[in-house]
Design a protein around this motif. Sequence first.
Motif, mmCIF file in Angstrom:
data_model
loop_
_atom_site.group_PDB
_atom_site.id
_atom_site.type_symbol
_atom_site.label_atom_id
_atom_site.label_comp_id
_atom_site.label_asym_id
_atom_site.label_seq_id
_atom_site.Cartn_x
_atom_site.Cartn_y
_atom_site.Cartn_z
ATOM 1 N N ALA A 269 52.764 38.966 36.524
ATOM 2 C CA ALA A 269 51.792 38.978 35.428
ATOM 3 C C ALA A 269 52.522 38.827 34.102
ATOM 4 O O ALA A 269 53.470 39.545 33.830
ATOM 5 N N PRO A 270 52.117 37.923 33.248
ATOM 6 C CA PRO A 270 52.809 37.703 31.979
ATOM 7 C C PRO A 270 52.630 38.873 31.022
ATOM 8 O O PRO A 270 51.688 39.647 31.127
ATOM 9 N N LEU A 271 53.529 38.976 30.062
ATOM 10 C CA LEU A 271 53.492 40.072 29.095
ATOM 11 C C LEU A 271 53.033 39.577 27.723
ATOM 12 O O LEU A 271 53.434 40.095 26.701
ATOM 13 N N ASN A 272 52.207 38.560 27.707
ATOM 14 C CA ASN A 272 51.775 37.988 26.430
ATOM 15 C C ASN A 272 50.346 38.379 26.088
ATOM 16 O O ASN A 272 49.598 37.614 25.493
ATOM 17 N N GLY A 273 49.981 39.571 26.495
ATOM 18 C CA GLY A 273 48.645 40.054 26.144
ATOM 19 C C GLY A 273 47.587 39.754 27.176
ATOM 20 O O GLY A 273 46.452 40.197 27.049
ATOM 21 N N LYS A 274 47.927 38.992 28.208
ATOM 22 C CA LYS A 274 46.970 38.685 29.261
ATOM 23 C C LYS A 274 47.005 39.794 30.304
ATOM 24 O O LYS A 274 47.853 39.807 31.184
ATOM 25 N N ALA A 275 46.130 40.728 30.204
ATOM 26 C CA ALA A 275 46.130 41.874 31.114
ATOM 27 C C ALA A 275 45.883 41.404 32.541
ATOM 28 O O ALA A 275 45.127 40.472 32.789
ATOM 29 N N ALA A 276 46.561 42.039 33.486
ATOM 30 C CA ALA A 276 46.398 41.705 34.899
ATOM 31 C C ALA A 276 46.142 42.979 35.689
ATOM 32 O O ALA A 276 46.274 44.084 35.164
ATOM 33 N N TRP A 277 45.793 42.824 36.956
ATOM 34 C CA TRP A 277 45.494 43.983 37.770
ATOM 35 C C TRP A 277 46.103 43.824 39.160
ATOM 36 O O TRP A 277 46.351 42.717 39.638
ATOM 37 N N GLY A 278 46.343 44.964 39.787
ATOM 38 C CA GLY A 278 46.863 44.987 41.145
ATOM 39 C C GLY A 278 45.888 45.705 42.058
ATOM 40 O O GLY A 278 45.227 46.664 41.650
ATOM 41 N N LEU A 279 45.797 45.256 43.298
ATOM 42 C CA LEU A 279 44.875 45.818 44.278
ATOM 43 C C LEU A 279 45.655 46.210 45.530
ATOM 44 O O LEU A 279 46.360 45.385 46.110
ATOM 45 N N LEU A 280 45.535 47.463 45.931
ATOM 46 C CA LEU A 280 46.126 47.943 47.167
ATOM 47 C C LEU A 280 44.989 48.262 48.133
ATOM 48 O O LEU A 280 44.152 49.120 47.850
ATOM 49 N N THR B 224 36.137 34.090 45.031
ATOM 50 C CA THR B 224 35.627 32.882 44.380
ATOM 51 C C THR B 224 35.058 33.208 42.992
ATOM 52 O O THR B 224 34.338 34.193 42.840
ATOM 53 N N PRO B 225 35.429 32.437 41.944
ATOM 54 C CA PRO B 225 36.107 31.133 41.944
ATOM 55 C C PRO B 225 37.635 31.221 41.796
ATOM 56 O O PRO B 225 38.278 30.189 41.588
ATOM 57 N N LEU B 226 38.214 32.404 41.870
ATOM 58 C CA LEU B 226 39.665 32.512 41.760
ATOM 59 C C LEU B 226 40.308 31.920 43.015
ATOM 60 O O LEU B 226 39.750 31.981 44.110
ATOM 61 N N SER B 227 41.500 31.359 42.844
ATOM 62 C CA SER B 227 42.251 30.880 43.998
ATOM 63 C C SER B 227 43.135 32.008 44.507
ATOM 64 O O SER B 227 43.612 32.843 43.736
ATOM 65 N N VAL B 228 43.336 32.038 45.815
ATOM 66 C CA VAL B 228 44.132 33.086 46.454
ATOM 67 C C VAL B 228 45.302 32.424 47.167
ATOM 68 O O VAL B 228 45.100 31.642 48.100
ATOM 69 N N LYS B 229 46.508 32.738 46.735
ATOM 70 C CA LYS B 229 47.710 32.203 47.374
ATOM 71 C C LYS B 229 48.348 33.312 48.187
ATOM 72 O O LYS B 229 48.550 34.423 47.693
ATOM 73 N N HIS B 230 48.650 33.008 49.445
ATOM 74 C CA HIS B 230 49.257 34.003 50.332
ATOM 75 C C HIS B 230 50.757 34.012 50.104
ATOM 76 O O HIS B 230 51.471 33.118 50.554
ATOM 77 N N GLY B 231 51.233 35.022 49.400
ATOM 78 C CA GLY B 231 52.643 35.072 49.047
ATOM 79 C C GLY B 231 53.561 35.179 50.236
ATOM 80 O O GLY B 231 54.663 34.631 50.241
ATOM 81 N N THR B 232 53.131 35.872 51.306
ATOM 82 C CA THR B 232 53.988 36.060 52.471
ATOM 83 C C THR B 232 54.227 34.756 53.200
ATOM 84 O O THR B 232 55.304 34.507 53.716
ATOM 85 N N GLY C 218 43.652 28.679 37.774
ATOM 86 C CA GLY C 218 44.626 27.692 37.327
ATOM 87 C C GLY C 218 46.023 28.273 37.408
ATOM 88 O O GLY C 218 46.440 28.793 38.445
ATOM 89 N N ASN C 219 46.752 28.218 36.287
ATOM 90 C CA ASN C 219 48.097 28.795 36.236
ATOM 91 C C ASN C 219 48.100 30.221 35.696
ATOM 92 O O ASN C 219 49.165 30.813 35.514
ATOM 93 N N ASP C 220 46.925 30.759 35.456
ATOM 94 C CA ASP C 220 46.800 32.097 34.880
ATOM 95 C C ASP C 220 46.657 33.140 36.000
ATOM 96 O O ASP C 220 45.612 33.235 36.642
ATOM 97 N N VAL C 221 47.722 33.897 36.243
ATOM 98 C CA VAL C 221 47.673 34.944 37.274
ATOM 99 C C VAL C 221 46.795 36.086 36.776
ATOM 100 O O VAL C 221 47.053 36.669 35.727
ATOM 101 N N GLN C 222 45.777 36.406 37.526
ATOM 102 C CA GLN C 222 44.868 37.476 37.131
ATOM 103 C C GLN C 222 45.095 38.757 37.916
ATOM 104 O O GLN C 222 44.873 39.847 37.411
ATOM 105 N N GLY C 223 45.536 38.627 39.169
ATOM 106 C CA GLY C 223 45.721 39.827 39.970
ATOM 107 C C GLY C 223 46.675 39.601 41.120
ATOM 108 O O GLY C 223 46.950 38.470 41.525
ATOM 109 N N VAL C 224 47.184 40.694 41.632
ATOM 110 C CA VAL C 224 48.076 40.693 42.791
ATOM 111 C C VAL C 224 47.514 41.698 43.788
ATOM 112 O O VAL C 224 47.111 42.803 43.401
#
Length: 442
Positions: free
Chosen positions: A369-380, A290-298, A329-335
């Motif tokens: 994650a877009p390649l327009n300068g919006k850095a994103a992160w991945g979590l394992l 929170t406050p990010l939304s979490v979408k379950h891709g599976t 919103g529509n801005d993916v921040q992490g996977v």
Amino acid sequence: MKLIAKDCSPLNPQPTAAEADWLRRVAASVRAGDFVVPISGDRDDDEPIVYCSWDGTWWAGRYVGSLSFEGRSLVIEPRFGLATLRNWLFEATSVVLTESPGRLRHDESFIAQLLASVWAHGFVEAARHGLPALSRDVATKGPTIRGRLDVAASIRLIASASREVVSVRSERSLDHAASDAIIAAYGVLRRWLGVPDEQWMPARAKELIPHLMAVTGPRPRVPTKAELDRIRYTPITAGFAPIAELSRQIANRRGLAADVDASGETKGVLLDVAELWEMYVLSVLRRSATPLSVKHGTRERDASKKLLWSDVNGQGLGTLIPDAILSAGNDVQGVADAKYKSLHPSANAPNGPQREDLYQMAAYLGRFAPLNGKAAWGLLAYPDDPSRPTVAPAEQYSPWGLDHGKRVVFTSLPHDAERATEKLRGLISQMTSERSALRTQA
């Protein structure tokens, strides 16, 4: 012969030559998917139940349960213990497992309890608005039309000098394949548990079951998957589709696995612990993001995308379905992806994380994650291993950098949901802050 192992662990002691020959036949002949009862209704591809590694060591796969094959049996127990699986299940489904002593042996009772609790919880949730009364056509013969006229049948009747016609009307009924599957599963679970007074069932389930049984009888035939797939549910009764399929799976496993008989028939009940770990991580992630939304891709297929697209016909190749996508919103921040594996270095993975998991996360970030300068992160996210209290190097030196400001974080999560939530909340806050700083610098 009976072998006892722990999931995702080498067999201890290692099998004798005769036992190893039997395990090879198990690995070659027995498909896990034929015996796994899904908890969430949707699973990843199957992996071997047992396998022999490159150095000749025999390992158990990611399943727990019991299996009989060629007159011998294999029991796979949870490596983190039954209490841990209880915690994960409660966090993922709000199902509370109570101690239910019965006829089953200790190594089987938890499997039965787990399935019974998941089944009862799913049944009560599906029946929130009532039992699955579905519309069906009923033909009647008489001098008057009730409903719509069945012209062809009426003409045949009139041709036989009858003064009656055939009409068809629609009525709501509990007499269908879903009801049969639910009562069939109920009967199997009762026999497995052997608990008096149905103490394992919620009060609401005890109230509803007799109404279904009055229609189906106490021992209905188990429907096929095709029969269940043909049912047309309404929006209100749609919740019965997954519980009907789970019921079919349970009902088809009438003997709880390790019953070895003279016929040598292969029997078994297995649970995919990796599936349960994924559900646990997703639940904890939603509480901590929170406050990010979490979408379950599976589970949410609209979240999936292809890695490659054909320039000729537009066909996609290489489906990418991460466990979770975090966005504002529509801005993916992490996977995020849940890995039911060890994060510590091993002979198969000297650096800790397995190479295919690194490539998978890089592909996720490259696609989502877009390649327009919006850095994103991945979590394992890996399960914490109490037998190895040190911090794995991959986690100790996180985050790890990729191109375009992307980061990858490795973490081991506690088995207690509150502690896991606190740890994830701190990591997500850290990565979100670093992402904002990188975007400002850009």
